[in-house]
Design an enzyme around this catalytic site. Structure first.
Site, PDB file in Angstrom:
ATOM      1  N   LYS A 133     -11.492  -3.818  -2.070  1.00 18.77           N
ATOM      2  CA  LYS A 133     -12.272  -2.581  -2.134  1.00 18.77           C
ATOM      3  C   LYS A 133     -11.533  -1.501  -2.896  1.00 18.77           C
ATOM      4  O   LYS A 133     -12.137  -0.583  -3.417  1.00 18.77           O
ATOM      5  CB  LYS A 133     -12.524  -2.058  -0.708  1.00 18.77           C
ATOM      6  CG  LYS A 133     -13.556  -2.851   0.055  1.00 18.77           C
ATOM      7  CD  LYS A 133     -13.722  -2.327   1.477  1.00 18.77           C
ATOM      8  CE  LYS A 133     -12.853  -3.113   2.426  1.00 18.77           C
ATOM      9  NZ  LYS A 133     -13.158  -3.024   3.825  1.00 18.77           N
TER      10      LYS A 133
ATOM     11  N   LYS B 271      -6.015 -10.270  -5.336  1.00 23.47           N
ATOM     12  CA  LYS B 271      -7.068 -10.389  -4.325  1.00 23.47           C
ATOM     13  C   LYS B 271      -8.272  -9.522  -4.687  1.00 23.47           C
ATOM     14  O   LYS B 271      -8.091  -8.410  -5.163  1.00 23.47           O
ATOM     15  CB  LYS B 271      -6.445  -9.924  -3.002  1.00 23.47           C
ATOM     16  CG  LYS B 271      -7.245 -10.139  -1.779  1.00 23.47           C
ATOM     17  CD  LYS B 271      -6.474  -9.658  -0.560  1.00 23.47           C
ATOM     18  CE  LYS B 271      -6.436  -8.145  -0.456  1.00 23.47           C
ATOM     19  NZ  LYS B 271      -5.853  -7.642   0.784  1.00 23.47           N
TER      20      LYS B 271
ATOM     21  N   LYS C 179       0.806  -1.234   0.000  1.00 16.68           N
ATOM     22  CA  LYS C 179       0.000   0.000   0.000  1.00 16.68           C
ATOM     23  C   LYS C 179       0.829   1.267   0.000  1.00 16.68           C
ATOM     24  O   LYS C 179       0.275   2.356  -0.104  1.00 16.68           O
ATOM     25  CB  LYS C 179      -0.894   0.026   1.254  1.00 16.68           C
ATOM     26  CG  LYS C 179      -2.067  -0.929   1.192  1.00 16.68           C
ATOM     27  CD  LYS C 179      -3.016  -0.655   2.351  1.00 16.68           C
ATOM     28  CE  LYS C 179      -4.209  -1.592   2.346  1.00 16.68           C
ATOM     29  NZ  LYS C 179      -5.027  -1.436   3.549  1.00 16.68           N
TER      30      LYS C 179
HETATM   31  P1  TYM Z   1     -10.255  -5.246   5.537  1.00 21.34           P
HETATM   32  O1  TYM Z   1     -11.179  -4.112   5.831  1.00 21.34           O
HETATM   33  O2  TYM Z   1      -9.335  -5.119   4.392  1.00 21.34           O
HETATM   34  O3  TYM Z   1     -11.070  -6.572   5.318  1.00 21.34           O
HETATM   35  C1  TYM Z   1     -12.037  -7.050   6.249  1.00 21.34           C
HETATM   36  C2  TYM Z   1     -11.989  -8.569   6.305  1.00 21.34           C
HETATM   37  O4  TYM Z   1     -12.226  -9.129   5.010  1.00 21.34           O
HETATM   38  C3  TYM Z   1     -11.180 -10.043   4.680  1.00 21.34           C
HETATM   39  N1  TYM Z   1     -10.941  -9.983   3.230  1.00 21.34           N
HETATM   40  C4  TYM Z   1     -10.901 -11.049   2.419  1.00 21.34           C
HETATM   41  N2  TYM Z   1     -11.074 -12.362   2.658  1.00 21.34           N
HETATM   42  C5  TYM Z   1     -10.993 -13.200   1.601  1.00 21.34           C
HETATM   43  N3  TYM Z   1     -10.765 -12.785   0.321  1.00 21.34           N
HETATM   44  C6  TYM Z   1     -10.594 -11.478   0.033  1.00 21.34           C
HETATM   45  N4  TYM Z   1     -10.389 -11.073  -1.229  1.00 21.34           N
HETATM   46  C7  TYM Z   1     -10.658 -10.534   1.119  1.00 21.34           C
HETATM   47  N5  TYM Z   1     -10.539  -9.182   1.195  1.00 21.34           N
HETATM   48  C8  TYM Z   1     -10.709  -8.863   2.494  1.00 21.34           C
HETATM   49  C9  TYM Z   1      -9.975  -9.543   5.463  1.00 21.34           C
HETATM   50  O5  TYM Z   1      -9.024 -10.573   5.655  1.00 21.34           O
HETATM   51  C10 TYM Z   1     -10.614  -9.093   6.757  1.00 21.34           C
HETATM   52  O6  TYM Z   1     -10.793 -10.182   7.638  1.00 21.34           O
HETATM   53  N6  TYM Z   1      -6.589  -4.684   8.900  1.00 21.34           N
HETATM   54  C11 TYM Z   1      -7.952  -5.177   8.714  1.00 21.34           C
HETATM   55  C12 TYM Z   1      -8.952  -4.548   9.650  1.00 21.34           C
HETATM   56  C13 TYM Z   1      -8.657  -4.659  11.109  1.00 21.34           C
HETATM   57  C14 TYM Z   1      -8.769  -5.831  11.899  1.00 21.34           C
HETATM   58  C15 TYM Z   1      -8.450  -5.425  13.232  1.00 21.34           C
HETATM   59  C16 TYM Z   1      -9.074  -7.156  11.629  1.00 21.34           C
HETATM   60  C17 TYM Z   1      -8.285  -3.636  11.930  1.00 21.34           C
HETATM   61  N7  TYM Z   1      -8.170  -4.097  13.203  1.00 21.34           N
HETATM   62  C18 TYM Z   1      -8.435  -6.327  14.275  1.00 21.34           C
HETATM   63  C19 TYM Z   1      -9.061  -8.069  12.695  1.00 21.34           C
HETATM   64  C20 TYM Z   1      -8.755  -7.649  13.989  1.00 21.34           C
HETATM   65  C21 TYM Z   1      -8.376  -4.866   7.282  1.00 21.34           C
HETATM   66  O7  TYM Z   1      -7.894  -3.942   6.673  1.00 21.34           O
HETATM   67  O8  TYM Z   1      -9.424  -5.618   6.845  1.00 21.34           O
END
Ligand code: TYM
Length: 331
Positions: A197, A194, A111
């Site tokens: 968003k 992947k 990123k």
């Molecule tokens: P984020 O917002 O990118 O995504 C949210 C959740 O969706 C899952 N995910 C996917 N799973 C499978 N295939 C995909 N293409 C895909 N894209 C997204 C992500 O693995 C995630 O579980 N850093 C985290 C947010 C966060 C968080 C936390 C998560 C902040 N604090 C504490 C767990 C615990 C993030 O950016 O997720």
């Protein structure tokens, strides 16, 4: 005691990757665990963002999560900025996490972009805030997609180091919960990237807010290949697009890849895609209808989030006090 925590950024719509990789597990885990789910708006400002749209994006994300089946009567759902313990604990943990650990983070490297002044400091320390999110609640289990595995390992390392320095048992090293199927849903335009968003191509992902017609059109346009489907999963090894589409079908139909191939092996995408569109629409239509209903009532969404924040804050505050005492602040 077992406690579940997970988070999602309020950037863009909930998409099929979020749903199959994470949110579906969030919903399922409510049956067995005390669950706390967080819309991580503090994380969302580490990349350039639109201040005028963030509050609405947070509400929309809440509507999507509730529409998918998170029940605010038993589960805590809140937005991160409403509970100050996240930022306070993150700062404390930043003093014990090592830069060498953060230098290894793959998501940061993906990123960071090419800005001459470099990425924001917040983007670099992002995984420490994520560790604070989890550790503030002594969460034991964290349902996430495959891409968050490294951040979870870092959270464990931080907890172990903190306990070593300041007292065993203060923080709880969490375990990731990553589904065997659907842990990594790929872009519909490129089976090696992947589903995300932040992908500029709308056609690369299916949003939970898409209409049935939009879903059908995206599935029809999805990149595939000219071969027929194989009879077993081994035959998908060098076919990333085929593997992704069959994986999505299996996850949505609640079956295995091998079972899908037992039915579809020998047939091509001309036949498979309409069936995939059908299972996708069937799975997402009820969520979409509920999302539209919930989104029309922002007062209700705000009340859910505020109530969740009060409950979350009450859990995090005593932990933060213990941490502040352990590091020796004047109290
Ligand atoms: P984020 O917002 O990118 O995504 C949210 C959740 O969706 C899952 N995910 C996917 N799973 C499978 N295939 C995909 N293409 C895909 N894209 C997204 C992500 O693995 C995630 O579980 N850093 C985290 C947010 C966060 C968080 C936390 C998560 C902040 N604090 C504490 C767990 C615990 C993030 O950016 O997720």
């Amino acid at each position: 005691m077992n406690r579940v925590f997970s988070g999602i950024q309020p950037t863009g719509n909930l998409h099929l990757g979020n749903y199959l990789g994470a949110i579906r597990n969030w919903v399922a885990m409510q049956a067995e665990y005390e669950c706390i789910y967080c819309i991580v708006d503090l994380h969302a400002i580490t990349m350039p963002h639109d201040p005028a749209g963030l509050a609405q994006a947070t509400r929309d994300m809440a509507a999507g999560i509730l529409a998918a089946g998170v029940d605010p009567a038993r589960t805590i759902l809140f937005h991160q900025s409403a509970v100050t313990a996240h930022a306070e604990l993150a700062w404390t943990l930043m003093s014990i996490a090592r830069t060498g650990w953060l230098d290894r983070m793959i998501q940061f490297k993906e990123k960071r972009g090419r800005d001459a002044e470099g990425p924001s400091v917040g983007l670099y320390t992002y995984p420490v805030l994520q560790a604070a999110d989890i550790l503030a609640y002594r969460a034991t289990h964290v349902p996430v997609g495959e891409d968050q595995k490294q951040h979870l390992e870092l959270a464990r390392d931080i907890a172990v180091r903190f306990n070593g320095l300041y007292g065993e048992g203060l923080l709880t090293p969490p375990l990731p919960v990553i589904g065997a199927e659907a842990a990594r849903i790929m872009s519909l335009r490129d089976g090696t990237a992947k589903m995300s968003k932040s992908d500029p191509s709308e056609a690369s992902r299916i949003d939970l807010t898409d209409t049935a017609d939009a879903i059908a059109a995206k599935v029809k346009r999805a990149k595939s290949d000219a071969d027929v489907l194989p009879d077993s999963a081994a035959g998908l090894a060098d076919r990333p697009e085929a593997k992704n589409l069959v994986g999505i079908y299996a996850a949505l139909a609640g079956t295995s890849v091998d079972a899908v191939l037992a039915e579809w092996g020998g047939r091509g995408f001309g036949a498979f895609k309409p069936a995939l569109a059908e299972v996708t629409v069937a799975a997402l239509a009820p969520i979409n209808a509920e999302y539209v209903r919930l989104r029309a009532d922002p007062g209700h969404l705000d009340a859910v989030l505020r109530g969740g924040a009060a409950r979350a804050g009450a859990i995090a505050a005593p932990l933060l006090r213990e941490v502040y005492n352990a590091v020796g602040f004047l109290r």
